[in-house]
Write an enzyme that holds these catalytic residues in place. Structure first.
Site, PDB file in Angstrom:
ATOM      1  CD  GLU A   1      -7.932   2.688   4.308  1.00 35.55           C
ATOM      2  OE1 GLU A   1      -7.398   2.638   3.200  1.00 35.55           O
ATOM      3  OE2 GLU A   1      -8.451   1.693   4.832  1.00 35.55           O
TER       4      GLU A   1
ATOM      5  CD  GLU B   1      -6.728  -2.786   3.110  1.00 31.88           C
ATOM      6  OE1 GLU B   1      -6.061  -2.099   2.323  1.00 31.88           O
ATOM      7  OE2 GLU B   1      -7.543  -2.318   3.927  1.00 31.88           O
TER       8      GLU B   1
HETATM    9 MN   LIG Z   1      -8.023  -0.373   4.476  1.00 27.18          MN
END
Ligand SMILES: [Mn+2]
Length: 298
Positions: free
Chosen positions: A250, A155
């Protein structure tokens, strides 16, 4: 088409929480992915407990996937070899747990640690050294991911949370150096919004290296509750690269606990004064899902 999901930190201020109940909650809301930090029983490879979770997840048709930022004691890019080795061992166990759960992807800050504090003045050479060590650590665990057929999605997060991989160009350079079909990128609209000139272009650049998407607004609210992210452009770019993966919401909207601290949520971004907050969270999430599906059709 896409598989939609949620990160469990939306509901919990504690990283350590009852995951089984959240699997059921995600399923009730029509989501098919729940992203979690691995609980202790997973990292202890307690097969009885993992089986219990796996059975509930399968019965509810919810994938339970690990997404994690390693703690500092397991920094994969640390100058201290024993710290790197701790990260490597942790990652191998995590991959084994994910495999047991039937998982096909793990994601997060899988090359360093998070949330990061800055190692003093970071010049180009020092940064290159950190990256080299992170790369070396990833290369040591990637054969395990390959054996288990698990995608290792790195990420990219913004400059305030990590100092090594912020932009999509840096991310691509890093994952290409790993030289494994299993090492890919996770792009997150919250971070892209801070770091990229053009979010849609960043997604196109990632192309076939894009394995995972986190969706939230610029203020970390549920998709559809802001007006900075140009969602139609995001989805147009996903279509252009023929992205078929997961889109995991998220959002983080509640202050408090280790989750609020680590995500830097210093005020509630949801109306907590009236009615049941838990119900409100679920209503918002259901609306977020509707919003994403609608955008995906544009
Ligand atoms: Mn994230």
């Amino acid at each position: 088409m896409y598989k939609y999901g949620v990160h469990y930190g939306y509901w919990s201020q504690q990283w350590d929480t009852d995951i089984i109940s959240l699997v059921k909650r995600a399923s009730r809301l029509g989501l098919s992915v729940l992203e979690i930090n691995p609980p202790n029983y997973m990292m202890d490879l307690d097969k009885n407990k993992m089986k219990e979770l796996k059975d509930v997840a399968e019965a509810h048709q919810v994938e339970v996937n690990i997404c994690i930022g390693f703690p500092k004691e397991m920094d994969m890019s640390s100058e201290d070899e024993s710290v790197r080795n701790a990260g490597i061992e942790y990652t191998k166990r995590m991959l084994e747990a994910a495999h047991f759960m039937g998982g096909t992807i793990i994601s997060g800050i899988l090359y360093s640690y998070w949330p990061a504090t800055y190692p003093g003045l970071l010049d180009r050479e020092t940064k290159a050294d950190y990256l080299e060590r992170g790369l070396e650590s990833v290369r040591k665990v990637i054969p395990v991911a390959e054996d288990y057929n698990i995608i290792y999605a790195i990420e990219l997060v913004n400059r305030f949370e990590q100092y090594l991989l912020n932009g999509v160009d840096e991310g691509l350079e890093f994952v290409k150096k790993v030289e494994s079909a299993n090492c890919k990128l996770l792009l997150d609209t919250f971070h892209l919004n801070i770091e990229e000139d053009d979010m849609a272009e960043a997604i196109r650049k990632a192309g076939s290296y894009l394995a995972h998407i986190h969706a939230c607004e610029n203020n970390r609210k549920v998709p559809g509750q802001g007006n900075h992210i140009r969602w139609p452009e995001v989805f147009a770019a996903l279509k252009d690269i023929n992205y078929q993966g997961r889109i995991v919401m998220e959002p983080f909207v509640k202050m408090g606990g280790p989750v609020g601290r680590d995500l830097r949520i210093w005020r509630d971004a949801i109306d907590t004064s009236a009615g049941n907050v838990q119900e409100r969270l679920d209503q918002d999430l259901a609306e977020g899902l509707r919003f994403l599906k609608q955008m995906a059709q544009c």
